[in-house]
Every structure is written in structure tokens, then in C-alpha cells.
Design a protein around this motif. Sequence first.
Motif, PDB file in Angstrom:
ATOM      1  N   UNK A 227      46.963  65.972  20.304  1.00 13.77           N
ATOM      2  CA  UNK A 227      47.761  67.182  20.041  1.00 13.77           C
ATOM      3  C   UNK A 227      47.315  68.414  20.821  1.00 13.77           C
ATOM      4  N   UNK A 228      46.476  68.211  21.837  1.00 16.04           N
ATOM      5  CA  UNK A 228      46.018  69.352  22.631  1.00 16.04           C
ATOM      6  C   UNK A 228      47.183  70.015  23.383  1.00 16.04           C
ATOM      7  N   UNK A 229      48.261  69.251  23.596  1.00 18.76           N
ATOM      8  CA  UNK A 229      49.395  69.785  24.362  1.00 18.76           C
ATOM      9  C   UNK A 229      50.528  70.330  23.479  1.00 18.76           C
ATOM     10  N   UNK A 230      50.296  70.437  22.180  1.00 22.91           N
ATOM     11  CA  UNK A 230      51.346  70.955  21.284  1.00 22.91           C
ATOM     12  C   UNK A 230      51.816  72.344  21.707  1.00 22.91           C
ATOM     13  N   UNK A 231      50.881  73.178  22.160  1.00 25.70           N
ATOM     14  CA  UNK A 231      51.236  74.542  22.566  1.00 25.70           C
ATOM     15  C   UNK A 231      52.220  74.520  23.746  1.00 25.70           C
ATOM     16  N   UNK A 232      52.124  73.500  24.584  1.00 32.54           N
ATOM     17  CA  UNK A 232      53.069  73.363  25.702  1.00 32.54           C
ATOM     18  C   UNK A 232      54.427  72.879  25.189  1.00 32.54           C
ATOM     19  N   UNK A 233      54.406  71.912  24.280  1.00 35.31           N
ATOM     20  CA  UNK A 233      55.657  71.386  23.718  1.00 35.31           C
ATOM     21  C   UNK A 233      56.441  72.481  22.995  1.00 35.31           C
ATOM     22  N   UNK A 234      55.735  73.443  22.430  1.00 34.86           N
ATOM     23  CA  UNK A 234      56.381  74.525  21.675  1.00 34.86           C
ATOM     24  C   UNK A 234      56.855  75.673  22.566  1.00 34.86           C
ATOM     25  N   UNK A 235      56.518  75.633  23.854  1.00 32.73           N
ATOM     26  CA  UNK A 235      56.882  76.742  24.752  1.00 32.73           C
ATOM     27  C   UNK A 235      58.397  76.764  24.978  1.00 32.73           C
ATOM     28  N   UNK A 236      59.017  77.943  24.930  1.00 30.50           N
ATOM     29  CA  UNK A 236      60.486  78.011  25.058  1.00 30.50           C
ATOM     30  C   UNK A 236      61.045  77.505  26.397  1.00 30.50           C
ATOM     31  N   UNK A 237      60.219  77.415  27.419  1.00 24.04           N
ATOM     32  CA  UNK A 237      60.697  76.941  28.731  1.00 24.04           C
ATOM     33  C   UNK A 237      60.540  75.423  28.903  1.00 24.04           C
ATOM     34  N   UNK A 238      59.989  74.753  27.875  1.00 23.16           N
ATOM     35  CA  UNK A 238      59.736  73.309  27.979  1.00 23.16           C
ATOM     36  C   UNK A 238      60.742  72.531  27.130  1.00 23.16           C
ATOM     37  N   UNK A 239      61.544  71.687  27.796  1.00 19.93           N
ATOM     38  CA  UNK A 239      62.507  70.856  27.074  1.00 19.93           C
ATOM     39  C   UNK A 239      61.802  69.743  26.301  1.00 19.93           C
ATOM     40  N   UNK A 240      60.779  69.131  26.917  1.00 13.83           N
ATOM     41  CA  UNK A 240      60.098  68.000  26.281  1.00 13.83           C
ATOM     42  C   UNK A 240      58.779  67.743  26.985  1.00 13.83           C
ATOM     43  N   UNK A 241      57.792  67.265  26.250  1.00 15.95           N
ATOM     44  CA  UNK A 241      56.551  66.772  26.848  1.00 15.95           C
ATOM     45  C   UNK A 241      56.527  65.264  26.683  1.00 15.95           C
ATOM     46  N   UNK A 242      56.413  64.552  27.795  1.00 20.57           N
ATOM     47  CA  UNK A 242      56.383  63.095  27.754  1.00 20.57           C
ATOM     48  C   UNK A 242      55.026  62.603  28.252  1.00 20.57           C
ATOM     49  N   UNK A 243      54.684  61.385  27.860  1.00 20.71           N
ATOM     50  CA  UNK A 243      53.366  60.833  28.173  1.00 20.71           C
ATOM     51  C   UNK A 243      53.490  59.666  29.142  1.00 20.71           C
ATOM     52  N   UNK A 244      52.545  59.586  30.093  1.00 20.40           N
ATOM     53  CA  UNK A 244      52.479  58.422  30.964  1.00 20.40           C
ATOM     54  C   UNK A 244      51.434  57.458  30.409  1.00 20.40           C
ATOM     55  N   UNK A 245      51.616  56.165  30.686  1.00 20.78           N
ATOM     56  CA  UNK A 245      50.691  55.181  30.110  1.00 20.78           C
ATOM     57  C   UNK A 245      49.400  55.070  30.919  1.00 20.78           C
ATOM     58  N   UNK A 246      49.440  55.410  32.203  1.00 23.33           N
ATOM     59  CA  UNK A 246      48.226  55.611  32.991  1.00 23.33           C
ATOM     60  C   UNK A 246      47.313  54.408  33.163  1.00 23.33           C
ATOM     61  N   UNK A 247      47.820  53.197  32.879  1.00 24.98           N
ATOM     62  CA  UNK A 247      46.967  52.017  33.011  1.00 24.98           C
ATOM     63  C   UNK A 247      46.505  51.446  31.682  1.00 24.98           C
ATOM     64  N   UNK A 248      46.761  52.173  30.579  1.00 22.48           N
ATOM     65  CA  UNK A 248      46.486  51.602  29.267  1.00 22.48           C
ATOM     66  C   UNK A 248      47.445  50.430  29.020  1.00 22.48           C
ATOM     67  N   UNK A 249      47.016  49.445  28.248  1.00 21.42           N
ATOM     68  CA  UNK A 249      47.926  48.369  27.846  1.00 21.42           C
ATOM     69  C   UNK A 249      49.026  48.963  26.958  1.00 21.42           C
ATOM     70  N   UNK A 250      50.115  48.205  26.780  1.00 20.61           N
ATOM     71  CA  UNK A 250      51.220  48.693  25.940  1.00 20.61           C
ATOM     72  C   UNK A 250      50.720  49.063  24.540  1.00 20.61           C
TER      73      UNK A 250
END
Length: 300
Positions: A227-250
Motif C-alpha cells: 500500500x505504499x502507492x495508495x497516495x498515488x492511486x488517490x491523486x486526482x490526475x491518476x486514473x488507475x495504478x496497475x501492477x506488473x508481475x516482474x518475474x514473480x510466478x502467477x
Amino acid sequence: MAQKSATFLAQAERMKTGKGFIAALDQSGGSTPKALKLYGVDEGSYSGDEEMYGEIHAMRSRIILAPDFTSEKVLGAILFERTMRAEVNGKPTAALLWEDRGIVPFLKIDKGLEDEANGVQMMKPMPELDALLADAVKFGIFGTKERSVIQEANADGIAAVVAQQFEVAKTVVAAGLVPIIEPEVNIHSATKAEAEVMLRDEILKQLNTLEDGQDVMLKLTIPTEANIYDVLADHPKVLRVVALSGGYSTDDACARLAQNGKMIASFSRALTEGLSKQQSDAEFNAALGGNIDKIYQASL
């Protein structure tokens, strides 16, 4: 600001409030052989780039046309440029996604990464960006995605990566599209957690410089501290914050994502895990459907 079309407004609303995830179907030249190998297509079974891209397009078409690949669980799909210019079932890919499946189309626009300097890899120059964005608009693309990579917690490097990302993002917005800004933090970095704090603060600085109508999306590595990025998700200029899997298994990526209440998935390798060209359609659709369901549940 030009008047936005009804389609654009419907897609923007879907991105902002819809339930589901964004499928990343945008492996490009360098990562295509690896993606094909995982799919059971060895380099010896195709000759040259055209046949290689033909194989990957067949794989992507099979995914897009699968019964579970619909707007019920998939909000958007990120396409490689060749996929945008190609057809699926005799229809331009982006048009098929939106008109037949209800899925919002995005386009990967970066041209790969520079060599590492200051602990980061910047994006290579994009001299034909304006022409590509104009084509994207014609093909009915909603937004773009551009990727850089952060290898370590280097303040100067991270500031440079984020500044470059926002510079490109403003060009994308001016063309009438919504940019997905993707400064990936390497999951194997010894200073991943520290880099993520620096990244969050730099992105926040840049977001605060955006003007009305300059809306963006963010695609970030699943953070070490939930949840470190919640402040970004709440920003009025941000439609959505999405995550990349980055090599982690499903399973690992989904478990980590589920701890972050304001991020949804935008997985590539985790989406295609366990899929094979040699599978029957029933086997393929069952495996893909299982991955889609796991990723959807983690994105709720």
C-alpha cells in the motif's frame, strides 16, 4: 483541450472504476523468442522475424479469442505495435477488443532500454513517436505504455527516469491518448524497498505539475511495503495504478498484489503461465481461464 469522444469517455470511466485487470500482450522483438519458448515454440521452428512475429500473433489471437478473455474480468489489453497493425478474425485488433470483447486497447510505444547508468535504464529515443501516436488514434487505441527500469535506489537515476517518463506522457496526452507510465523496479534489486520510496516521491512531484486534462495511469512493480502507492492511486490526475508481475510466478504475484488494495494487475508472463501451442483448445482455454480468474480475484 479537444472534445473527447463518447468512446473515449466510456473507456476512461471503465479504466477508472471497472473491476478486473489489464492484460499485457506486448512482448516486443527482444522478449518474443523467450515468450514463444515458454509457449512451446522453439527458435528452430521458425525462420526469421516474419515467421517469429507470425507465431506470437497466433498466440495472442488465441488468447484474445478465448471464451474467458472478455470484459467480465479483463479491463484492458496492451498491444505491441505489430499487433495493433494486424487483424484478429479479419478485424483490426484494437477494434475487435473494444467492439467485440469490451476490452480497452493500449499500445506499447517505447523502443527498449538504454544501458544502465546511475542505477537505472532510461528509455531509448523515440524519433517517430508523433507518427506512431497519430496511427494509434486512427486504430482506436485509448492509451499507451512506456517502460523504464530501476535497478537500485539511486536518487539521481530515479529522478531522471521519472522526468523522462512524464515528458513522454505529456506528448501522449497532447495526442489525445492516456499514457501508462511504467518505471519498473527490478524485483531482484538489493535496495528495492528504498528505491520504491524514492520512486513514489518523485512520481508525486511530477503528478503535481500536471494541468487539467493531463490524466495518466501508473504501472509499478508490486511494492515490498504493501500500500505504499495508495497516495498515488488517490491523486486526482491518476486514473488507475496497475501492477506488473516482474518475474514473480502467477501465484506469488497474485498473493503480493492482493495485499495492495488500490492496485490492479497488468500481468504479462503470469497471464500466459502454463499455456502451450501444443494444448488442445479445451486445455488452453482451461489454463488461461484459471490464470484470468486468479489475477481477477487478486485485483478486486
